[in-house]
Design a protein around this motif. Structure first.
Motif, mmCIF file in Angstrom:
data_model
loop_
_atom_site.group_PDB
_atom_site.id
_atom_site.type_symbol
_atom_site.label_atom_id
_atom_site.label_comp_id
_atom_site.label_asym_id
_atom_site.label_seq_id
_atom_site.Cartn_x
_atom_site.Cartn_y
_atom_site.Cartn_z
ATOM 1 N N GLY A 31 0.808 -1.210 0.000
ATOM 2 C CA GLY A 31 0.000 0.000 0.000
ATOM 3 C C GLY A 31 0.838 1.256 0.000
ATOM 4 O O GLY A 31 1.955 1.269 0.494
ATOM 5 N N SER A 32 0.298 2.305 -0.540
ATOM 6 C CA SER A 32 1.008 3.569 -0.506
ATOM 7 C C SER A 32 0.400 4.500 0.519
ATOM 8 O O SER A 32 0.826 5.621 0.672
ATOM 9 N N SER A 33 -0.605 4.036 1.201
ATOM 10 C CA SER A 33 -1.228 4.906 2.186
ATOM 11 C C SER A 33 -1.451 4.145 3.476
ATOM 12 O O SER A 33 -1.353 2.927 3.529
ATOM 13 N N VAL A 34 -1.758 4.887 4.516
ATOM 14 C CA VAL A 34 -1.900 4.284 5.828
ATOM 15 C C VAL A 34 -3.163 3.458 5.920
ATOM 16 O O VAL A 34 -4.095 3.622 5.141
ATOM 17 N N CYS A 35 -3.199 2.539 6.863
ATOM 18 C CA CYS A 35 -4.245 1.520 6.863
ATOM 19 C C CYS A 35 -5.109 1.486 8.110
ATOM 20 O O CYS A 35 -6.046 0.701 8.157
ATOM 21 N N CYS A 36 -4.776 2.247 9.092
ATOM 22 C CA CYS A 36 -5.590 2.157 10.291
ATOM 23 C C CYS A 36 -6.951 2.800 10.048
ATOM 24 O O CYS A 36 -7.101 3.727 9.261
ATOM 25 N N THR A 37 -7.942 2.305 10.749
ATOM 26 C CA THR A 37 -9.296 2.805 10.551
ATOM 27 C C THR A 37 -9.538 4.025 11.423
ATOM 28 O O THR A 37 -9.317 3.993 12.617
#
Lengths: 252, 252
Positions: A31-37
């Protein structure tokens, strides 16, 4: 005006015996972006570090641990600390190769730090770490060479840094490294260095940077003997923090 | 007065497919001091980078490479560049977790960059990257959150940087990284972030730093999608330099 302690400061020169090394994988993600909700657990915005706060200054602690083979002569690293202005700290690491020419590698680094210490309040230095490197280097008469890093804290929280070679500095804030210097090398294990010889580097080769500190920050500064042998997360773990950012554990 | 190009600038958003990772060993040594024998091969002191030189400014290049699964919507990263003063560049990375709440994660990051772009010359911003983050964040109305980094070059060579989260910046000089930012995270893969929600971080949580640039420096700035997937030495190799420090190869 009372100065507020920014940090417990650890000046460390670690020489850790070869242990076979630790293999480390840097995280790789697709991924190129953060994943936390969102919304994410966070530091409440109601309690951020102060941008304009009380005057800041450093409190210090220091350890010098020479390489086992260099203990007898006291090692080749040198440092000084000063409470001038917000606080000044510097480390120099004598180039061990000089021993092959029957020159004690510690002489140059020690003289460099001695001269720098005496010049901290010099008007021409004007509290500029690069200029301090320039004038201290010019004042040396010993034969040898050394890497060097000087950090000078303004009371408004600006830490000014100049470095020639592979000494290093980390700023630890709330359990993570938020600022790190990078080493300067010609090639593997041969750093930029100030020298008694014309072939060496000068203050003009210094990497000059700064970082805004806040109360509770911990600085770790040292020679490559520390940073080549101890990972940042190990340094963070060894330093430790309490909830208010005050250091409660030293590096030993 | 004519501005001299500091660098070819690469704004990169890389999303590299998982390749199994590369295991890396950090060098571990028993010595605490450098080992090369003096005098060392060196950059002649007669040709150092200028400390007081011509006015400096950035020249730019940019690549946006969305994650393969995000190509259709154009990805969640955003950026802007400006030639104001010595040059301004910023990157924002929308937090992908918002998609789970049927919010397009790109909206917040794009609006943040749009607002920042329009505020670059704002008097109250006073060419301060942290203040620019503050005012751009306050101006957003989209739902979402993003990491952000803003770098502003003074013509005297001072690059001022403010960052919230895990976007990053590297300064490459003569084939090596001489300055690097550090990511801010709550925990693994959950970075500090500006948000439409009160639980997020603010400009007060930004790490603020600066570095003195010299002519020929190359900056690489991007989201974690670049720095989590490409090692610094790979970035240096991809950028490449000629003997005068002029970039001759881009990151693609």
């Amino acid at each position: 005006m009372a100065a507020t302690a920014v940090s417990q400061y650890y000046l460390s020169f670690h020489s850790i015996p070869e242990d076979g090394g630790t293999w480390r994988r840097r995280r790789r993600r697709t991924g190129s972006s953060v994943c936390c909700t969102p919304p994410v657990p966070s530091i409440p915005s109601s309690s951020p570090p102060p941008v304009v706060g009380p005057e800041l200054s450093l409190s210090f602690g220091a350890h010098v641990i020479p390489h086992p083979k260099k203990v007898e002569k006291g090692g080749e690293d040198a440092f000084f600390i000063s409470s001038y202005n917000g606080g000044v700290v510097a480390v120099a690491d004598g180039v061990s190769g000089w021993a092959e020419q029957n020159v004690n590698p510690a002489l140059f680094s020690r003289e460099l730090m001695s001269k720098a210490s005496s010049l901290v309040e010099d008007e021409e230095v004007s509290y500029n770490p690069r200029t301090l490197i320039q004038k201290a280097h010019a004042a040396t008469s010993s034969v040898g060479s050394a890497t060097v890093i000087i950090a000078m804290l303004e009371k408004n929280g600006t830490l000014k840094i100049a470095s020639v070679g592979d000494c290093g500095l980390r700023v630890i804030r709330k359990g993570q490294v938020v600022f790190s210097t990078s080493p300067e090398e010609h090639y593997f294990d041969c750093p930029y260095q100030l020298s008694s010889e014309a072939v060496g580097q000068t203050y003009l080769d210094a990497t000059v940077s700064s970082v805004e500190l806040v109360k509770g920050d911990t600085l770790v500064i040292g020679s490559d003997g520390l940073f080549d042998n101890v990972f940042d997360h190990e340094i963070v773990s060894a330093v430790g923090t309490t909830s208010d950012g005050v250091t409660n554990t030293g590096i030993s």
